[in-house]
Design a protein around this motif. Structure first.
Motif, PDB file in Angstrom:
ATOM      1  N   GLU A  82       1.002  -1.664   0.157  1.00 56.36           N
ATOM      2  CA  GLU A  82       0.184   0.151   0.360  1.00 56.36           C
ATOM      3  C   GLU A  82       0.632   0.883   0.229  1.00 56.36           C
ATOM      4  N   GLU A  84       0.741   5.427   0.695  1.00 56.65           N
ATOM      5  CA  GLU A  84       0.204   7.180   0.173  1.00 56.65           C
ATOM      6  C   GLU A  84       1.051   7.851   0.122  1.00 56.65           C
ATOM      7  N   SER A  96      -4.660  13.470  -1.941  1.00 53.86           N
ATOM      8  CA  SER A  96      -4.165  12.517  -1.091  1.00 53.86           C
ATOM      9  C   SER A  96      -4.536  11.368  -1.199  1.00 53.86           C
ATOM     10  N   THR A  97      -3.470  10.162  -1.959  1.00 52.75           N
ATOM     11  CA  THR A  97      -4.257   9.366  -2.395  1.00 52.75           C
ATOM     12  C   THR A  97      -3.244   8.067  -1.606  1.00 52.75           C
ATOM     13  N   LYS A  98      -4.293   6.448  -1.223  1.00 50.06           N
ATOM     14  CA  LYS A  98      -4.119   5.269  -0.768  1.00 50.06           C
ATOM     15  C   LYS A  98      -4.231   4.239  -2.361  1.00 50.06           C
TER      16      LYS A  98
END
Length: 291
Positions: A82, A84, A96-98
């Motif tokens: 994962e 970010e 802001s992405t994850k």
């Protein structure tokens, strides 16, 4: 006289025993070093004196040359990472992405990826590729489009990351955009826009409802007017008089008026009231004259 017992290591029997033990230990170590076990879900990359061989061992037990051959295990199971990161949209909104991906190392590429990258390919290849591709794809869309076209954006990101990592022998199994977070100001603007759209839709629905109700009222009034006109067209003097006669109780209205009758009913009640015979009247007149 000294009676202390001691073993003379220089004696031949003792030397033989020591040599035998050493040989046995050496053979044991040599024997253990001649075999390796590759764990389930892994492949073994053969390294001979520091040189990576193209030979890849499957899971299980294998023979190797002691002290010369080394077997490095590469995990070929599905791995998860994962990432970010922050990105900017086409309209310069901060996002802001994850992102989460499940991927695996192809067995046929185990030797090459170990030779070129090592075993820490997640941090060396995968995570940087994710950050770069997420930023490049996000810059192609406005913040609103990233929300409304999320499926398309996700597909483009997956394709872009695949192009980055596939040459290394890595394959994406599952790709997910876990979250898109926007600034508080943008969230408020989106909420206000949605509220305005909902209010506009409600007003449009209300207008449509009022229009329908007005049309219904107009049609109802038209129907009533047509019915009234039709009824008036069928209402003649004769029908009015017949209705009057049907409901008359035989008494004249007790209303002061001039000598004229309210209705000329003579033509309608002739059948129900017997008139004097004209012949009898003439006879009576003759008799009276004779007297």
């Amino acid at each position: 006289m000294n009676n202390t017992n001691y073993v003379n290591v220089n004696s031949k029997p003792v030397k033989k025993i020591v040599i035998a033990v050493v040989i046995i230990l050496a053979l044991l170590i040599l024997g253990l070093s001649s075999f390796t076990i590759v764990d389930p879900g892994h492949t073994g990359v053969v390294v001979n004196l520091g040189k990576v061989s193209s030979t890849v061992l499957e899971e299980g037990i294998h023979f190797k040359v002691p002290f010369i051959t080394q077997v490095v295990q590469v995990d070929n199971r599905v791995l998860k990472t994962e990432v970010e990161s922050n990105a900017a949209s086409k309209d310069l909104q901060t996002i802001s992405t994850k992102v989460s991906i499940n991927y695996r190392v192809n067995k046929s590429a185990s030797a090459d990826i170990y030779k070129n990258v090592g075993t820490d390919f997640t941090n060396v290849i995968v995570n940087p590729a994710i950050q770069e591709c997420v930023k490049s794809i996000a810059a192609k869309y406005t913040a609103e489009q990233l929300i409304t076209n999320r499926e398309t954006v996700s597909s483009e990101m997956e394709d872009s990351i695949s192009q980055k990592i596939n040459p290394y022998g890595l394959t994406i199994e599952v790709f997910n955009i876990v979250n898109f977070d926007f600034s508080e100001e943008f969230n408020k603007a989106i909420e206000a826009k949605q509220t305005a759209q909902q209010e506009a839709l409600k007003a449009e629905q209300d207008l449509a409802r009022i229009k329908v109700e007005a049309e219904q009222t107009i049609e109802k009034a038209k129907a009533e007017a047509e019915a009234y006109n039709l009824k008036n067209a069928q209402l003649t003097d004769k029908i009015i008089m017949m209705e009057f006669i049907d409901k008359w109780d035989g008494e004249l209205p007790k209303v002061a008026s001039d000598a004229g009758a309210m209705f000329d009913v003579s033509s309608y009640i002739g059948a129900s009231v017997d008139e004097p015979d004209s012949g009898n009247t003439n006879n009576n007149s003759t008799e009276s004259d004779n007297q």
